[in-house]
Design a protein around this motif. Structure first.
Motif, PDB file in Angstrom:
ATOM      1  N   GLY A 132     -68.975 -25.017  39.390  1.00 26.24           N
ATOM      2  CA  GLY A 132     -67.849 -25.531  40.099  1.00 26.24           C
ATOM      3  C   GLY A 132     -67.736 -25.512  41.579  1.00 26.24           C
ATOM      4  N   LEU A 133     -68.301 -24.443  42.206  1.00 31.71           N
ATOM      5  CA  LEU A 133     -68.389 -24.211  43.507  1.00 31.71           C
ATOM      6  C   LEU A 133     -69.393 -25.094  44.304  1.00 31.71           C
ATOM      7  CD1 LEU A 133     -67.467 -22.603  46.113  1.00 31.71           C
ATOM      8  CD2 LEU A 133     -69.549 -20.931  45.549  1.00 31.71           C
ATOM      9  N   LEU A 134     -70.692 -25.500  43.537  1.00 30.35           N
ATOM     10  CA  LEU A 134     -71.516 -26.223  43.698  1.00 30.35           C
ATOM     11  C   LEU A 134     -70.960 -27.605  44.135  1.00 30.35           C
ATOM     12  CD1 LEU A 134     -74.686 -26.403  44.889  1.00 30.35           C
ATOM     13  CD2 LEU A 134     -75.135 -26.869  42.260  1.00 30.35           C
ATOM     14  N   LEU A 135     -70.404 -28.163  43.129  1.00 27.99           N
ATOM     15  CA  LEU A 135     -69.689 -29.473  43.040  1.00 27.99           C
ATOM     16  C   LEU A 135     -68.765 -29.543  44.255  1.00 27.99           C
ATOM     17  CD1 LEU A 135     -69.204 -30.171  39.135  1.00 27.99           C
ATOM     18  CD2 LEU A 135     -70.871 -31.252  40.492  1.00 27.99           C
ATOM     19  N   TYR A 136     -68.036 -28.516  44.383  1.00 27.93           N
ATOM     20  CA  TYR A 136     -66.832 -28.442  45.523  1.00 27.93           C
ATOM     21  C   TYR A 136     -67.451 -28.520  46.892  1.00 27.93           C
ATOM     22  CZ  TYR A 136     -62.127 -27.747  46.974  1.00 27.93           C
ATOM     23  OH  TYR A 136     -60.800 -28.188  47.235  1.00 27.93           O
ATOM     24  N   LEU A 137     -68.554 -28.210  46.967  1.00 27.82           N
ATOM     25  CA  LEU A 137     -69.371 -28.085  48.195  1.00 27.82           C
ATOM     26  C   LEU A 137     -70.050 -29.287  48.626  1.00 27.82           C
ATOM     27  CD1 LEU A 137     -70.600 -24.279  48.398  1.00 27.82           C
ATOM     28  CD2 LEU A 137     -68.818 -25.365  49.683  1.00 27.82           C
ATOM     29  N   SER A 138     -70.046 -30.212  47.495  1.00 31.64           N
ATOM     30  CA  SER A 138     -70.681 -31.422  47.523  1.00 31.64           C
ATOM     31  C   SER A 138     -70.645 -32.133  49.113  1.00 31.64           C
ATOM     32  CB  SER A 138     -70.531 -32.429  46.630  1.00 31.64           C
ATOM     33  OG  SER A 138     -69.052 -32.751  46.434  1.00 31.64           O
ATOM     34  N   PRO A 139     -69.591 -32.093  49.451  1.00 35.27           N
ATOM     35  CA  PRO A 139     -69.494 -32.744  50.978  1.00 35.27           C
ATOM     36  C   PRO A 139     -70.166 -32.217  52.023  1.00 35.27           C
ATOM     37  CG  PRO A 139     -67.388 -31.755  50.538  1.00 35.27           C
ATOM     38  CD  PRO A 139     -68.094 -31.853  49.052  1.00 35.27           C
ATOM     39  N   VAL A 140     -70.248 -30.684  51.877  1.00 40.95           N
ATOM     40  CA  VAL A 140     -70.982 -29.942  52.855  1.00 40.95           C
ATOM     41  C   VAL A 140     -72.394 -30.138  52.726  1.00 40.95           C
ATOM     42  CG1 VAL A 140     -71.589 -27.659  53.872  1.00 40.95           C
ATOM     43  CG2 VAL A 140     -69.214 -27.976  52.979  1.00 40.95           C
ATOM     44  N   ILE A 141     -72.808 -30.069  51.434  1.00 42.45           N
ATOM     45  CA  ILE A 141     -74.308 -30.328  51.067  1.00 42.45           C
ATOM     46  C   ILE A 141     -74.733 -31.883  51.497  1.00 42.45           C
ATOM     47  CG2 ILE A 141     -76.168 -30.188  49.300  1.00 42.45           C
ATOM     48  CD1 ILE A 141     -74.258 -28.251  48.057  1.00 42.45           C
TER      49      ILE A 141
ATOM     50  N   VAL B 170     -77.451 -35.935  55.011  1.00 43.54           N
ATOM     51  CA  VAL B 170     -77.638 -37.108  55.504  1.00 43.54           C
ATOM     52  C   VAL B 170     -77.291 -37.711  56.994  1.00 43.54           C
ATOM     53  CG1 VAL B 170     -76.174 -39.434  55.018  1.00 43.54           C
ATOM     54  CG2 VAL B 170     -76.733 -38.172  53.065  1.00 43.54           C
ATOM     55  N   TYR B 171     -76.584 -36.862  57.506  1.00 39.69           N
ATOM     56  CA  TYR B 171     -76.197 -37.280  59.012  1.00 39.69           C
ATOM     57  C   TYR B 171     -77.348 -37.158  59.708  1.00 39.69           C
ATOM     58  CZ  TYR B 171     -71.183 -38.078  59.178  1.00 39.69           C
ATOM     59  OH  TYR B 171     -69.906 -38.819  59.085  1.00 39.69           O
ATOM     60  N   PRO B 172     -78.139 -36.038  59.639  1.00 41.84           N
ATOM     61  CA  PRO B 172     -79.290 -36.069  60.317  1.00 41.84           C
ATOM     62  C   PRO B 172     -80.159 -37.267  60.440  1.00 41.84           C
ATOM     63  CG  PRO B 172     -79.100 -34.128  59.550  1.00 41.84           C
ATOM     64  CD  PRO B 172     -78.128 -34.962  58.877  1.00 41.84           C
ATOM     65  N   LEU B 173     -80.144 -37.685  59.056  1.00 43.43           N
ATOM     66  CA  LEU B 173     -81.161 -39.222  58.763  1.00 43.43           C
ATOM     67  C   LEU B 173     -80.530 -40.364  59.377  1.00 43.43           C
ATOM     68  CD1 LEU B 173     -81.877 -38.359  55.147  1.00 43.43           C
ATOM     69  CD2 LEU B 173     -83.450 -37.951  56.946  1.00 43.43           C
ATOM     70  N   VAL B 174     -79.336 -40.467  59.728  1.00 45.81           N
ATOM     71  CA  VAL B 174     -78.832 -41.743  59.908  1.00 45.81           C
ATOM     72  C   VAL B 174     -78.136 -41.634  61.411  1.00 45.81           C
ATOM     73  CG1 VAL B 174     -77.875 -42.070  57.843  1.00 45.81           C
ATOM     74  CG2 VAL B 174     -76.285 -41.022  59.432  1.00 45.81           C
ATOM     75  N   SER B 175     -78.445 -40.329  62.200  1.00 48.58           N
ATOM     76  CA  SER B 175     -78.044 -40.377  63.398  1.00 48.58           C
ATOM     77  C   SER B 175     -78.582 -41.393  64.619  1.00 48.58           C
ATOM     78  CB  SER B 175     -78.038 -38.807  63.916  1.00 48.58           C
ATOM     79  OG  SER B 175     -76.996 -38.142  63.320  1.00 48.58           O
ATOM     80  N   PRO B 176     -80.162 -41.349  64.394  1.00 48.36           N
ATOM     81  CA  PRO B 176     -80.776 -42.268  65.271  1.00 48.36           C
ATOM     82  C   PRO B 176     -80.208 -43.839  65.117  1.00 48.36           C
ATOM     83  CG  PRO B 176     -82.486 -40.840  64.185  1.00 48.36           C
ATOM     84  CD  PRO B 176     -80.939 -40.622  63.560  1.00 48.36           C
ATOM     85  N   ALA B 177     -79.994 -44.174  63.979  1.00 49.90           N
ATOM     86  CA  ALA B 177     -79.395 -45.452  63.784  1.00 49.90           C
ATOM     87  C   ALA B 177     -78.217 -45.842  64.571  1.00 49.90           C
ATOM     88  CB  ALA B 177     -79.326 -46.122  62.269  1.00 49.90           C
TER      89      ALA B 177
END
Length: 486
Positions: free
Chosen positions: A84-93, A98-105
Motif C-alpha cells: 500500500g505504501l509503495l502504491l501511495y508513493l507512486s508519484p514520488v517514484i 521521469v523528470y530527469p529524462l524529460v528536462s532537456p526537452a
C-alpha cells in the motif's frame, strides 16, 4: 516534564526516540566526514548508506506493534502495508524517474522568454501547498458520509459540489501567481502558463480525493502512472499530464457524475478551510516556494528535492501505515465513552495516547534514518553538496514532524493552534530566505535552512508540549470538554 516521561516509560517510544537522536547526530556529522575520516572512506560511507537503506525499508514494511485491539490494521481492504505504501508513493517514484529524462526537452522550449523547465518547476513546488488548501473543503462536504464508507454516496456528494468547489478555489492560483510575478517579473505568457498549469493540477488533485478517501491505492497509482506516461511521451505538451491523470479518476466515478451541479459550499466555511489549509500546508511546502521566489529558480534543485525525499516518504508512511491505527484507537475510545465503565475507559484512553505517540515517533525515526541515508550517499557520491543536503534534510524532517503534530492538534479539535504554528513557520521562512540573500549559492541556502532548523526545532518543542497537553487525556479533549460546554 510529563511530555518527556511518556517517552521514557514506553519502551517502543523510548527506542524510537533513541533512533531519532542517534541518526540526527550522525547526520549532522556527515559534512565533517572528509575532515574526520582518512582519504578513501567514501566507499565505506556508501556501504553504510546501503545498509541503512535496508534497515529503513524493513521499518517501512514492518511498522511494528499491533493495533489498539491487539490486531494488525489492514490497509486498502487487505493490502499489505508495504504494498500500500509503495502504491501511495507512486508519484514520488515515477516523477523522480521521469523528470530527469524529460528536462532537456523542456529546457529547449521557451514560454514568453522563460524556459518551460522553470515554469514547470514553479508549478511543481506550488501544487502540493495549493492542493492542501484546495482539497480541504471537500472533506467538510463529505465528512458526514465518511464513517459509513459508502463510496457510492460519497461519490454523488463529491460530484454535486466539485464544479463549484473548483471555481471557488481558483482565486488561490492568483494568491500564488502574484508574489511569483512580483519576484520574477515574468512575461504575461509565462505567468499565464504557470497559472493554467496550477489550475489544471487543481482539477487533478481534487479528482484524487475519492481514491484517497476510499483507500484505493491502485486507482491512485493509476492516476500518477498516466501522468508520468504523458510527461514521458510529450514533455513539452505541458497541459496533458494533469488532464490525463484526472481522466483516470473521473471515468470510475461513473453514475456519480450525473449528480454534478453548481451547488456552492458555504462561503464562510469554504474561506476558513482555504486559510486553514494554506497555513497547515505552509509548514511542509512553503520553504521551496519562497526559495524559488528569492532565487528566480536558480538553486540546486536536484539536491534540495533529494534531501526532502525522506520527509515526504515518512509523511506518506504515517498516513498509509500508521494513521489507520490511530483512527481505530479513536473509534475504540468513542465506543468506550458510551458503553464501557470508567476503568475500561481510562485504559483505552491510555492506549490511544500511546498509539499516537508511537505513530509520531516511528514516523520521525523512519524520516531521520532516511535523511542519514541520503546524506551518506551524497557524501560518497557528491561531497561538494553534502552540507546543503544535510541542512535541507534535517530542516525537512523538522517540517514534517511539526506538520504531524499540527495535524494531531487539528484532529483532536484544536483548530487555531496549528494555524498559529503554520503562520509562525511561514514568517520564519520568509525572514530566513530574504535576510540570507546569497541563497543562490549552496553555502547560502545551507545557512538559510540551518537557521530554519534551529527555529523549527523550537516550534517542534512547543508543538509537542501542546500535543501532549491535549492527547494525554484524549477522552476529555474528544468528548467531555464539549459535553461540559453545552
Amino acid at each position: 516534564m510529563t511530555s518527556l516521561q511518556s517517552l521514557l516509560q514506553d519502551p517502543h517510544a523510548r527506542r524510537r526516540t533513541v533512533v531519532i537522536a542517534v541518526a540526527l547526530v550522525l547526520t549532522a556529522l556527515v559534512p565533517l566526514a572528509d575532515t574526520l575520516l582518512p582519504e578513501g572512506w567514501s566507499y565505506a560511507l556508501l556501504a553504510a548508506g546501503v545498509v541503512l537503506v535496508m534497515a529503513a525499508l524493513l521499518m517501512l514494511a514492518r511498522p511494528g506493534g499491533p493495533g489498539p485491539g491487539g490486531s494488525r490494521v489492514k490497509i486498502d481492504g487487505g493490502t499489505r502495508p508495504g504494498a500500500g505504501l509503495l502504491l501511495y508513493l507512486s508519484p514520488v517514484i515515477l516523477l523522480n524517474l521521469v523528470y530527469p529524462l524529460v528536462s532537456p526537452a523542456m529546457a529547449a522550449v521557451n514560454v514568453g522568454g522563460v524556459q518551460l523547465t522553470l515554469v514547470v518547476l514553479a508549478s511543481s513546488i506550488t501544487v502540493p501547498w495549493l492542493a492542501q488548501a484546495a482539497c480541504l473543503p471537500a472533506y467538510r462536504a463529505i465528512g458526514d458520509l465518511m464513517a459509513e464508507r459508502d463510496m457510492a454516496a460519497i461519490t454523488r456528494r463529491f460530484c454535486t459540489t466539485w464544479p463549484a468547489m473548483f471555481v471557488q478555489a481558483l482565486p488561490l492560483v492568483v494568491v500564488f501567481a502574484l508574489p511569483l510575478w512580483l519576484a520574477t517579473r515574468w512575461s504575461f505568457a509565462a505567468l499565464a502558463t504557470y497559472a493554467a498549469l496550477c489550475a489544471l493540477h487543481l482539477v487533478f488533485v481534487q479528482s484524487l480525493i475519492l481514491a484517497n478517501v476510499g483507500s484505493r491505492r491502485g486507482l491512485w497509482a493509476a492516476a500518477w502512472g498516466a501522468y508520468a506516461v504523458a510527461l514521458l511521451a510529450a514533455p513539452t505538451v505541458w497541459w496533458l499530464p494533469p488532464l490525463l491523470g484526472a481522466l483516470t479518476q473521473i471515468v470510475p466515478m461513473g453514475r456519480g457524475l450525473a449528480a454534478m451541479s453548481l451547488t456552492r459550499l458555504a462561503s464562510r466555511d469554504f474561506s476558513a478551510d482555504l486559510a486553514r489549509g494554506l497555513l497547515l500546508g505552509a509548514v511542509l511546502w512553503a520553504d521551496k516556494f519562497v526559495l524559488f521566489l528569492v532565487t528566480d529558480g536558480d538553486f540546486q534543485v536536484v539536491i534540495v528535492f533529494l534531501a526532502m525525499l525522506p520527509a515526504v516518504i515518512a509523511y506518506n508512511y504515517y498516513f498509509v501505515n500508521l494513521a489507520p491505527r490511530v483512527d481505530e484507537a479513536v473509534t475504540d475510545l468513542h465506543r468506550s465513552i458510551s458503553e464501557a465503565p470508567l476503568t475500561v475507559l481510562a485504559a483505552r484512553s491510555g492506549r490511544l495516547s500511546r498509539t499516537v505517540d508511537r505513530a509520531i515517533l516511528s514516523t520521525g525515526a523512519v524520516g531521520m534514518v532516511l535523511t542519514l541515508v541520503i546524506s551518506l550517499l551524497l557524501e560518497g557520491l557528491q561531497p561538494v553538496n553534502v552540507l546543503l543536503a544535510v541542512s535541507v534534510g534535517i530542516a525537512s524532517w523538522t517540517f514534517m514532524i511539526l506538520t504531524l503534530l499540527s495535524y494531531e492538534l487539528d484532529y483532536i479539535g484544536e483548530k487555531v493552534l496549528p494555524q498559529v504554528l503554520g503562520g509562525v513557520h511561514l514568517a520564519l521562512c520568509v525572514v530566513a530566505f530574504v535576510v540570507i540573500t546569497a541563497t543562490q549559492s549552496a553555502a547560502g541556502a545551507a545557512l538559510a535552512y540551518g537557521a530554519l532548523v534551529v527555529a523549527d526545532l523550537a516550534l517542534v518543542a512547543v508543538a509537542w508540549v501542546l500535543y501532549k497537553r491535549h492527547w494525554s487525556q484524549p477522552e476529555y479533549t474528544l468528548f467531555w470538554r464539549h459535553a461540559t460546554s453545552w
